[in-house]
Design an enzyme around this catalytic site. Structure first.
Site, mmCIF file in Angstrom:
data_model
loop_
_atom_site.group_PDB
_atom_site.id
_atom_site.type_symbol
_atom_site.label_atom_id
_atom_site.label_comp_id
_atom_site.label_asym_id
_atom_site.label_seq_id
_atom_site.Cartn_x
_atom_site.Cartn_y
_atom_site.Cartn_z
ATOM 1 N N SER A 169 -9.621 -0.671 7.051
ATOM 2 C CA SER A 169 -9.079 -0.592 5.695
ATOM 3 C C SER A 169 -8.357 -1.836 5.190
ATOM 4 O O SER A 169 -8.039 -1.915 4.008
ATOM 5 C CB SER A 169 -8.116 0.584 5.577
ATOM 6 O OG SER A 169 -8.867 1.755 5.437
ATOM 7 N N SER A 196 -9.527 1.593 2.791
ATOM 8 C CA SER A 196 -8.699 2.334 1.878
ATOM 9 C C SER A 196 -7.609 1.518 1.200
ATOM 10 O O SER A 196 -6.998 2.003 0.247
ATOM 11 C CB SER A 196 -8.038 3.502 2.632
ATOM 12 O OG SER A 196 -7.210 3.000 3.668
ATOM 13 N N LYS A 201 0.857 -1.190 0.000
ATOM 14 C CA LYS A 201 0.000 0.000 0.000
ATOM 15 C C LYS A 201 0.896 1.243 0.000
ATOM 16 O O LYS A 201 1.900 1.289 0.725
ATOM 17 C CB LYS A 201 -0.882 -0.032 1.245
ATOM 18 C CG LYS A 201 -1.901 1.085 1.331
ATOM 19 C CD LYS A 201 -2.787 0.903 2.566
ATOM 20 C CE LYS A 201 -3.882 1.944 2.667
ATOM 21 N NZ LYS A 201 -4.731 1.763 3.867
HETATM 22 N N1 GLN Z 1 -12.940 3.983 6.229
HETATM 23 C C1 GLN Z 1 -12.293 4.415 7.425
HETATM 24 C C2 GLN Z 1 -11.895 5.864 7.309
HETATM 25 O O1 GLN Z 1 -12.118 6.430 6.285
HETATM 26 C C3 GLN Z 1 -11.112 3.537 7.735
HETATM 27 C C4 GLN Z 1 -9.894 3.859 6.985
HETATM 28 C C5 GLN Z 1 -8.707 3.057 7.385
HETATM 29 O O2 GLN Z 1 -8.813 2.041 8.055
HETATM 30 N N2 GLN Z 1 -7.544 3.558 6.985
HETATM 31 O O3 GLN Z 1 -11.377 6.455 8.212
#
Ligand code: GLN
Length: 509
Positions: free
Chosen positions: A184, A160, A81
């Site tokens: 994410s 994400s 990532k």
């Molecule tokens: N969807 C969540 C957010 O937007 C989690 C994102 C993540 O785990 N990086 O904060």
């Protein structure tokens, strides 16, 4: 073996050690899959053709030198990532966080978790797409454009860490690393039919992970089977003096015991897991999994997580508060895009313009929310209240694991793990939630509690929803007490052996 892409990391390693295939062959196959599929899926943001092949040739030379000890991840192709630092000396790597502000950022060092993989014999083949600074649930907020779901290219792969999930599901790499601040890793794994583990907070070093919300962030692996997940988790866990929140514990060996089923397994299913907002296919997958585990001899009990309903509110206060502080460094001076100066501009104008140009709208929204909840006058009402809710959410889980829940449906057993959906529905269509941030945030309803409580959790492929011509994966998660990564992978393994969901791969023309 003539297959240059054996199915598991352990198979790859055996094939390499038996000289049935070379690391260069394995790497070429991975790069060819990326070159063929990435134009339509947009999972990789950078591909390391030369550096990966050079690294593979070094590994082949090492294999030929019989004196060198065989490495545990020998020849494992890995996608990273793009919020995880990789030394720019490797293939001119950039660490962009899918943000304009870091578009050209070259990291002078490699994240500790990645270095551990490399030292164990892995080959980094690509950086992968994400929501800018890991803020999102769909991998649509990215300067590189959205990543598409390999099971249905009109849909998102989740986020994400959507690029990492997509790369592994599509066979571009054997495995990937992502980061999980509020779901994410687990959510995109569920939508791409993968196993993926969010480790206990502190288990994996965050050194070299670009910070979003430091009290929640953890790095973890995506893989196509439990054995690979266990292998990768074992490799990246362990104390790191460079991360002050890293637990002073040695790295566990999650692989040696993996096939031993948990004796007298007890699973708790929260009543909150049956929300009316669930897609029927999610509830059906949960019921089917309960049946499977019961057939395996598990006791499945109803539990209550009475404060789970406050998870989204608490998470979006705490995460944005921490983000507003963490992202202050992207000011165009120390880090990040610097705007052109007009003659009348002062330093404040430079900061403001650089940040307005460099950061996307969702990131700006989070910084504003976070700044607001920390501002004097609102701090107690929002931030402090969220911290209290966080404590209660953690206590609900502790009660489930100790068998002391205060709930009406008082469980008589201590649970080994909590079983629940990773998401309320299958992957949604590209663009469907883009103009409604609240509906995007609600996607995280089942995942954020785990981060607030600092617990480990693993996503398991648990079925499909057929929608017209497409077959959309549904994931469930198993949540354990702190440091229970070993038990979680063993429970996931029991499920993997009893079902065939995870063997279904996307049909890629
Ligand atoms: N969807 C969540 C957010 O937007 C989690 C994102 C993540 O785990 N990086 O904060």
């Amino acid at each position: 073996m003539t297959d240059a892409h054996p199915t598991t990391i352990a198979d790859t390693r055996s094939a390499l050690l038996d000289r049935k295939v070379s690391a260069v062959d394995i790497t070429r196959a991975s790069l060819a899959a990326i070159d063929r599929l990435n134009p339509s899926l947009n999972a990789a943001t950078q591909v390391f053709h030369d550096a990966a092949l050079q690294r593979a040739a070094q590994l082949d030379a090492r294999i030929a030198d019989r004196r060198a000890a065989p490495l545990p991840l020998l020849g494992a192709t890995i996608a990273l990532k793009d919020n995880i630092c990789l030394d720019s000396a490797y293939g001119d790597a950039r660490t962009t966080c899918a943000s304009r502000t870091l578009e050209h950022y070259r990291s002078p060092f490699t994240a500790s978790a990645v270095q551990r993989l490399i030292d164990a014999g892995a080959i980094i083949v690509a950086k992968t797409n994400l929501d800018e600074f890991a803020m999102g649930s769909s991998t649509e907020h990215s300067i590189f454009g959205p990543t598409r779901n390999p099971f249905d290219r009109t849909r998102v792969c989740g986020g994400s860490s959507g690029g990492s999930a997509c790369a592994v599901a599509a066979g571009m790499a054997a495995a990937a690393l992502g980061s999980d601040t509020g779901g994410s890793i687990r959510q995109p794994a569920g939508w791409c039919n993968l196993f993926a583990l969010k480790p206990t907070y502190g288990r994996v070093s965050r050194y070299g992970l670009v910070a979003y919300a430091s009290s929640l962030d953890q790095i973890g692996p995506f893989a196509r089977c439990v054995a690979d997940t266990a292998l990768l988790t074992s490799a990246i866990c362990g104390h790191d003096p460079a991360d002050s929140t890293s637990a002073g514990l040695p790295s566990p060996d999650l692989t040696s015991d993996l096939d031993r089923p948990i004796d007298k397994l007890v699973l708790g299913v929260p009543r909150q897991a049956r929300s009316a907002a669930n897609h029927p296919a999610v509830t059906a997958a949960l019921d089917a999994a309960i049946k499977t585990f019961s057939h395996l001899g598990a006791v499945v009990i109803d539990i209550d997580l009475p404060h789970a309903e406050h998870g989204i509110a608490a998470y979006y206060i705490i995460a944005t508060a921490e983000a507003s502080s963490n992202l202050a460094r992207f000011d165009g001076i120390r880090y990040g895009h610097r705007a052109e100066l007009a003659p009348s501009d002062d330093l404040f104008d430079l900061y403001a313009r650089s940040r307005a140009e460099g950061l996307g709208p969702e990131v700006q929204r989070r910084i504003m929310l976070g700044t607001h909840v920390l501002s004097s006058g609102y701090y107690d009402a929002y931030y402090n209240t969220a911290l209290k809710a966080r404590r209660l959410i953690k206590r609900d889980f502790d009660d489930a694991f100790a068998g002391t829940a205060r709930a009406a449906s008082r469980p008589s057993h201590a649970c080994h793990a909590v079983l629940m959906p990773t998401s309320p529905g299958p992957a949604f269509a590209l663009g469907e939630r883009s103009s409604d941030p609240m509906s995007m945030y609600l996607e995280d309803i089942y995942t954020v509690g785990v981060n607030l409580a600092g617990l480990p959790a693993i996503t398991i492929p648990a079925g499909f929803h057929r929608d017209g011509a497409s077959n959309l994966p549904i994931g469930l998660q198993l949540i354990g007490p702190a440091l229970a990564e070993g038990e979680l992978t063993r429970i996931a393994r029991m499920f993997e052996l009893a079902t065939s969901h995870s063997s279904i791969r996307p049909a890629l023309a």
